[in-house]
Design a protein around this motif. Structure first.
Motif, PDB file in Angstrom:
ATOM      1  N   LEU A 160      -4.842  11.077   7.979  1.00  0.00           N
ATOM      2  CA  LEU A 160      -4.220  12.305   7.491  1.00  0.00           C
ATOM      3  C   LEU A 160      -5.275  13.170   6.820  1.00  0.00           C
ATOM      4  CD1 LEU A 160      -1.030  10.762   5.829  1.00  0.00           C
ATOM      5  CD2 LEU A 160      -1.169  11.876   8.071  1.00  0.00           C
ATOM      6  N   ASP A 161      -5.007  14.461   6.759  1.00  0.00           N
ATOM      7  CA  ASP A 161      -5.907  15.395   6.075  1.00  0.00           C
ATOM      8  C   ASP A 161      -5.984  14.982   4.606  1.00  0.00           C
ATOM      9  OD1 ASP A 161      -7.292  17.460   4.944  1.00  0.00           O
ATOM     10  OD2 ASP A 161      -5.866  19.033   5.518  1.00  0.00           O
TER      11      ASP A 161
ATOM     12  N   PHE B  56       0.838   9.742   2.612  1.00  0.00           N
ATOM     13  CA  PHE B  56       0.180   8.470   2.911  1.00  0.00           C
ATOM     14  C   PHE B  56       1.178   7.312   2.802  1.00  0.00           C
ATOM     15  CE2 PHE B  56      -3.117  11.423   1.790  1.00  0.00           C
ATOM     16  CZ  PHE B  56      -4.122  11.139   2.705  1.00  0.00           C
ATOM     17  N   ALA B  57       2.087   7.430   1.834  1.00  0.00           N
ATOM     18  CA  ALA B  57       3.121   6.399   1.719  1.00  0.00           C
ATOM     19  C   ALA B  57       3.971   6.336   2.986  1.00  0.00           C
ATOM     20  CB  ALA B  57       4.000   6.678   0.502  1.00  0.00           C
ATOM     21  N   GLU B  58       4.378   7.473   3.478  1.00  0.00           N
ATOM     22  CA  GLU B  58       5.239   7.502   4.661  1.00  0.00           C
ATOM     23  C   GLU B  58       4.482   7.069   5.913  1.00  0.00           C
ATOM     24  OE1 GLU B  58       8.384   7.741   4.742  1.00  0.00           O
ATOM     25  OE2 GLU B  58       8.592   8.184   2.598  1.00  0.00           O
TER      26      GLU B  58
ATOM     27  N   LEU C 124       0.832  -1.210   0.000  1.00  0.00           N
ATOM     28  CA  LEU C 124       0.000   0.000   0.000  1.00  0.00           C
ATOM     29  C   LEU C 124       0.864   1.255   0.000  1.00  0.00           C
ATOM     30  CD1 LEU C 124      -2.797  -1.049   2.520  1.00  0.00           C
ATOM     31  CD2 LEU C 124      -3.168  -0.351   0.144  1.00  0.00           C
ATOM     32  N   ALA C 125       1.905   1.257   0.819  1.00  0.00           N
ATOM     33  CA  ALA C 125       2.819   2.407   0.838  1.00  0.00           C
ATOM     34  C   ALA C 125       3.445   2.604  -0.539  1.00  0.00           C
ATOM     35  CB  ALA C 125       3.900   2.200   1.895  1.00  0.00           C
ATOM     36  N   CYS C 126       3.831   1.514  -1.175  1.00  0.00           N
ATOM     37  CA  CYS C 126       4.455   1.605  -2.494  1.00  0.00           C
ATOM     38  C   CYS C 126       3.470   2.116  -3.546  1.00  0.00           C
ATOM     39  CB  CYS C 126       4.999   0.245  -2.904  1.00  0.00           C
ATOM     40  SG  CYS C 126       6.379  -0.327  -1.881  1.00  0.00           S
ATOM     41  N   GLN C 127       2.206   1.757  -3.423  1.00  0.00           N
ATOM     42  CA  GLN C 127       1.221   2.223  -4.395  1.00  0.00           C
ATOM     43  C   GLN C 127       0.965   3.720  -4.249  1.00  0.00           C
ATOM     44  OE1 GLN C 127       0.396   0.209  -6.730  1.00  0.00           O
ATOM     45  NE2 GLN C 127      -1.106   1.457  -7.814  1.00  0.00           N
ATOM     46  N   TRP C 128       0.891   4.198  -3.009  1.00  0.00           N
ATOM     47  CA  TRP C 128       0.784   5.641  -2.799  1.00  0.00           C
ATOM     48  C   TRP C 128       2.028   6.352  -3.333  1.00  0.00           C
ATOM     49  CZ3 TRP C 128      -3.288   8.471  -1.914  1.00  0.00           C
ATOM     50  CH2 TRP C 128      -4.376   7.957  -1.216  1.00  0.00           C
ATOM     51  N   GLN C 129       3.191   5.730  -3.162  1.00  0.00           N
ATOM     52  CA  GLN C 129       4.428   6.325  -3.646  1.00  0.00           C
ATOM     53  C   GLN C 129       4.402   6.474  -5.163  1.00  0.00           C
ATOM     54  OE1 GLN C 129       6.664   7.679  -1.934  1.00  0.00           O
ATOM     55  NE2 GLN C 129       8.618   7.679  -3.028  1.00  0.00           N
TER      56      GLN C 129
END
Length: 364
Positions: free
Chosen positions: A299-300, A319-321, A191-196
């Motif tokens: 997060l906002d 979101f990734a972080e 998921l983090a990678c997809q946001w990245q």
């Protein structure tokens, strides 16, 4: 080549179940009583994912089945079972031929159902679970973290979708259960990678448009829409199929009803302002889903300028972080945010080659 029959269309999974219940099971019970096996329609094919239609009947579709035996039985009994079915299978099931012939086009060597008066060239495969997983996924034993990163989602969907009609050994069911979804830590990492991925290009439609490149803006927008759809499937714990069925799979998600108009709007927009508005609406809705998941502190989700430039974005790297901070597995934390093999490569031929894909993952 058009099909050589006019039987009413049946979803492929139902047709395969008829093949098993009405033909294969009775023949095995009579010819090899006591044989322990599993029978399933899994693997490649639109019917496995539930997307087949009458159009699918023109190639590599029809009464198909895989029989899973123990390794010893597969080696000892496999040839006899194939021969038994070739001689004894009915010529059709519910009006659909059980015999397959190769297409006469050498550039398109697909299997086509055909009538026959002789032995049936059937599509009932005989194997064992471990050999099948090695062939489909390049997997040997329980999947480790590197295995999860090297297995394309399309292949995982093929293994875990479809239908199991009988499983006397339990091995196939256990394997499918193990592969039903990513381990929690791997899921968070992906998921983090997809946001990245989204963060890397979210400002580009605006920059392209500012440079007078409306075509370039549309191309990047298409990439972002695809990444958002795949992100939604990840959040919903659904393996993403390859491009032909991505939209069909996405349409089944609850979020699709409210998100699709904005994805369509972004793709159809001919001006920068409208494109940006639809993209930002889509970003905010997906960010809200992320927040509701509870996987990371909320997060906002509101749009914001991209640094000092006049393009509105979601700030996807936030979101990734946030997700990355919840990953505690040292092996995953040591990796860059590149993700699984099909998050950074989409060449069909490459993704079908287990050794190069695994070598690339190891090199990360």
């Amino acid at each position: 080549m058009p099909p050589t029959h006019h039987a009413p269309f049946l979803p492929g999974l139902r047709l395969s179940q008829h093949l098993f219940e009405e033909a294969v099971r009775p023949l095995l019970a009579a010819g090899l009583p006591g044989l322990r096996y599993a029978a399933a329609r899994v693997g490649s094919g639109s019917e496995v994912l539930g997307f087949d239609s009458a159009r699918s009947a023109d190639h590599d579709w029809g009464p198909r089945l895989t029989l899973f035996l123990t390794p010893d039985d597969a080696a000892a009994q496999g040839p006899a079972i194939r021969e038994l079915l070739a001689v004894r299978l009915p010529k059709d099931v519910h009006g659909w031929p059980t015999h397959f012939e190769n297409s006469p086009d050498p550039l398109d060597p697909v299997g086509i159902m055909a009538r026959t008066d002789g032995p049936v060239a059937h599509r009932v495969d005989v194997t064992d679970v471990d050999s099948w997983l090695a062939d489909r996924l390049g997997l040997h034993g329980a999947p480790a973290t590197a295995d999860w990163l090297a297995m394309p989602q399309q292949r995982l969907a093929e293994v875990t979708s479809g239908a199991v009609f009988h499983d006397a050994t339990g091995g196939l069911t256990a394997a499918r259960d193990r592969l039903a979804w990513y381990p929690d830590q791997v899921w968070r990492h992906l998921l983090a990678c997809q946001w990245q991925r989204i963060s890397q290009e979210e400002a580009f439609p605006g920059r392209c448009a500012e440079a007078g490149d409306d075509l370039g803006a549309a191309v990047v927008t298409g990439r972002l829409v695809r990444d958002l759809m795949r992100l939604c499937l990840l959040l919903a714990r659904r393996y993403a199929p390859y491009s032909k069925w991505l939209g069909s799979a996405f349409a089944r998600l609850p979020v699709a009803a409210t998100l699709t108009p904005h994805l369509r709007g972004a793709l159809a927009a001919t001006g920068a302002a409208l494109r940006e508005r639809h993209l930002c609406e889509a970003y905010e809705r997906v960010a809200a889903v992320q927040n509701e998941s509870g996987l990371a502190p909320p997060l906002d989700p509101s749009r914001r300028p991209f640094h000092g430039r006049p393009y509105l974005v979601i700030g996807a790297q936030r979101f990734a972080e946030a997700l990355r901070a919840t990953v505690t597995d040292p092996a995953l934390r040591a990796l860059p945010l590149t993700g699984a093999v099909d998050q950074w490569a989409d060449n069909t031929d490459f993704l079908g080659l287990h050794a190069p894909a695994r070598a690339a993952v190891r090199a990360m």
